[in-house]
Design a protein around this motif. Structure first.
Motif, PDB file in Angstrom:
ATOM      1  N   UNK A  70      28.288  31.021 -31.644  1.00 29.14           N
ATOM      2  CA  UNK A  70      29.066  30.000 -32.374  1.00 29.14           C
ATOM      3  C   UNK A  70      30.313  30.251 -33.452  1.00 29.14           C
ATOM      4  N   UNK A  71      30.300  31.346 -34.377  1.00 27.61           N
ATOM      5  CA  UNK A  71      30.800  32.156 -34.936  1.00 27.61           C
ATOM      6  C   UNK A  71      31.674  33.798 -34.433  1.00 27.61           C
ATOM      7  N   UNK A  72      31.173  34.022 -33.144  1.00 29.56           N
ATOM      8  CA  UNK A  72      31.970  34.987 -32.653  1.00 29.56           C
ATOM      9  C   UNK A  72      33.027  34.064 -31.770  1.00 29.56           C
ATOM     10  N   UNK A  73      32.248  32.830 -31.369  1.00 26.62           N
ATOM     11  CA  UNK A  73      33.886  32.538 -30.515  1.00 26.62           C
ATOM     12  C   UNK A  73      34.694  31.774 -31.323  1.00 26.62           C
ATOM     13  N   UNK A  74      34.381  31.816 -32.367  1.00 31.83           N
ATOM     14  CA  UNK A  74      35.865  30.914 -33.395  1.00 31.83           C
ATOM     15  C   UNK A  74      36.340  31.914 -33.664  1.00 31.83           C
ATOM     16  N   UNK A  75      36.424  33.214 -33.959  1.00 32.05           N
ATOM     17  CA  UNK A  75      36.478  34.268 -34.748  1.00 32.05           C
ATOM     18  C   UNK A  75      37.525  34.358 -33.492  1.00 32.05           C
ATOM     19  N   UNK A  76      36.543  34.611 -32.269  1.00 33.42           N
ATOM     20  CA  UNK A  76      38.160  34.977 -31.081  1.00 33.42           C
ATOM     21  C   UNK A  76      39.099  33.587 -30.848  1.00 33.42           C
ATOM     22  N   UNK A  77      38.752  32.468 -30.302  1.00 35.40           N
ATOM     23  CA  UNK A  77      39.507  30.849 -30.687  1.00 35.40           C
ATOM     24  C   UNK A  77      40.361  31.103 -31.522  1.00 35.40           C
ATOM     25  N   UNK A  78      40.094  30.982 -33.548  1.00 35.16           N
ATOM     26  CA  UNK A  78      41.479  31.181 -33.973  1.00 35.16           C
ATOM     27  C   UNK A  78      40.946  32.237 -34.665  1.00 35.16           C
ATOM     28  N   UNK A  79      42.021  33.481 -35.475  1.00 37.82           N
ATOM     29  CA  UNK A  79      41.732  34.343 -35.895  1.00 37.82           C
ATOM     30  C   UNK A  79      41.811  33.982 -36.970  1.00 37.82           C
ATOM     31  N   UNK A  80      41.082  34.615 -37.922  1.00 40.10           N
ATOM     32  CA  UNK A  80      40.748  34.126 -39.928  1.00 40.10           C
ATOM     33  C   UNK A  80      42.465  34.467 -40.269  1.00 40.10           C
TER      34      UNK A  80
END
Length: 413
Positions: free
Chosen positions: A194-204
């Motif tokens: 989930x963390x990997x996906x989220x960083x790709x989906x909404x880059x911090x």
């Protein structure tokens, strides 16, 4: 086939087979660091031999066999062969056929699952778990991981090295967890994906709103995990969530890369195949009695099923967020519930849910809190207050695309 073509083929094979090669060796040596080392040796051997000898009929098996031989050699050199493989073979009898026969006793799928659980072990920090997983299971180089997360390559290299050392020092066994330990370890695996996906989906951070490569890698890892653990409801719940979220990717940015918020997206650009696959996974998760990720996927499905923003079942979504809050109490869940309530019952009702979160320490530096509050205030006609909230949100985000969007909203007030 030219040498260049062969090298490209080797790179493609490595991306596909790296995890299986490492997993197969790791079960024998009990150390993912050593397993990766000998797997890399096998890759070097392929780069040296395949251009002149040609690509083998079964390149994955060639790499695995070569890595096994290197593992035996390393164990012999370190005079630990009898300690590490006491029941398998004797040093003087260690030929390749004996070794391969031992390997066939257990499924490579079991080895791969062991590697997933080991890479995501809770003894490691979340950052270390993510980096090690992308390295061992994604086959990504240190430079590729560094570029994906916008950090220096040496930082990622050190992070991966420390992770391997931590696993070795903690004597983490290369095995499949059982009972309550399996439940806790699976939660750690799901969190990493989930963390990997989220960083790709909404880059911090950085200049890009999306990093599609990370989203694709997370979904690939999730699908691998689902194939290995078909009876786990939350694995299907996570896959459903990722597939449905990823379906919006093409509609989330404009021609210049600027972000487009959900309710303003052209839903004709949503990927209906990903939505369909996500909904199927959601059905599996719900039938198996899913939890946290399944509820989030059900919320995402409310958007996916609506052909227009106006058709969204906001009452159902607010109810799902309330249930999610009961399962996993979180100020971010409550913030999202405030959005759903505002859409169902109006911005004043949403503001009533949101305002108690203003003193929440966990949201003190979370830019979406003032961003959402600014939206509510703008809809209520309180433009001056809305402008202040958008400006505050812009000062908090580290993503340049998002900052531009928020400053634009402030200026429009």
């Amino acid at each position: 086939m030219t040498a260049t073509d062969t090298n490209k083929a080797i790179e493609a094979v490595w991306r596909i087979e790296a995890a299986r090669v490492i997993a197969g060796v790791a079960r024998l040596v009990g150390d993912v660091g050593l397993a990766e080392e000998v797997a890399q040796d096998a890759l070097v051997a392929a780069l040296e031999q395949w251009p002149s000898e040609g690509v083998p009929r079964n390149p994955g098996a060639w790499l695995t066999t070569t890595a096994k031989r290197r593992a035996i050699d390393q164990i012999r050199r370190r005079q630990r062969f009898e300690q590490n493989l006491p029941e398998l073979v004797h040093p003087e009898e260690a030929d390749t056929s004996d070794f391969d026969a031992v390997l066939e006793e257990e499924s490579i799928e079991d080895d791969l699952l062991r590697l997933i659980f080991t890479s995501c072990h809770p003894v490691l920090s979340p950052e270390a778990r993510v980096a090690l997983t992308l390295r061992l299971l994604g086959g990504l180089s240190t430079d590729e991981i560094a570029r994906a997360f916008l950090v220096p390559s040496p930082t990622i290299g050190q992070r991966i090295s420390r992770a391997k050392k931590t696993l070795a020092d903690a004597h983490v066994p290369f095995e499949l967890p059982v009972g309550q330990d399996r439940t806790e370890r699976l939660a750690s695996v799901l969190e990493v994906i989930y963390l990997i996906f989220n960083e790709g989906y909404s880059a911090t951070a950085g200049d890009d709103w999306l990093r599609p490569a990370l989203c694709k890698e997370a979904m690939r890892l999730g699908r691998v995990l689902a194939s290995l653990t078909p009876a786990e409801p939350e694995v299907h719940g996570l896959i459903a969530l990722l597939e449905i979220q990823a379906s919006r990717s093409a509609a989330r940015t404009g021609p210049s890369g600027e972000p487009i918020v959900l309710l303003e997206q052209d839903r004709r650009r949503w990927d209906r195949l990903l939505i369909s696959r996500g909904l199927v996974a959601l059905e599996k998760a719900e039938a198996l009695g899913g939890g946290l990720y399944t509820l989030q996927a059900a919320i995402a499905a409310c958007h996916a099923r609506a052909r227009t923003a106006e058709e969204t079942d906001w009452v159902m979504m607010a109810s799902l967020y309330r249930r999610l809050g009961e399962v996993f109490s979180s100020p971010i869940v409550e913030l999202n519930r405030a959005v759903a309530v505002s859409m169902a019952d109006g911005p004043a009702a949403g503001l009533a849910v949101l305002d108690p979160l203003l003193d929440e320490p966990a949201l003190r530096n979370y830019h979406l809190l003032p961003s959402v509050r600014g939206d509510f205030l703008l809809k209520l006609g309180r433009r001056t207050e809305a402008k202040e909230e958008f400006e505050r949100a812009a000062s908090m985000t580290r993503n340049e695309r998002e900052r531009t969007l928020l400053l634009g909203r402030a200026a429009a007030c």
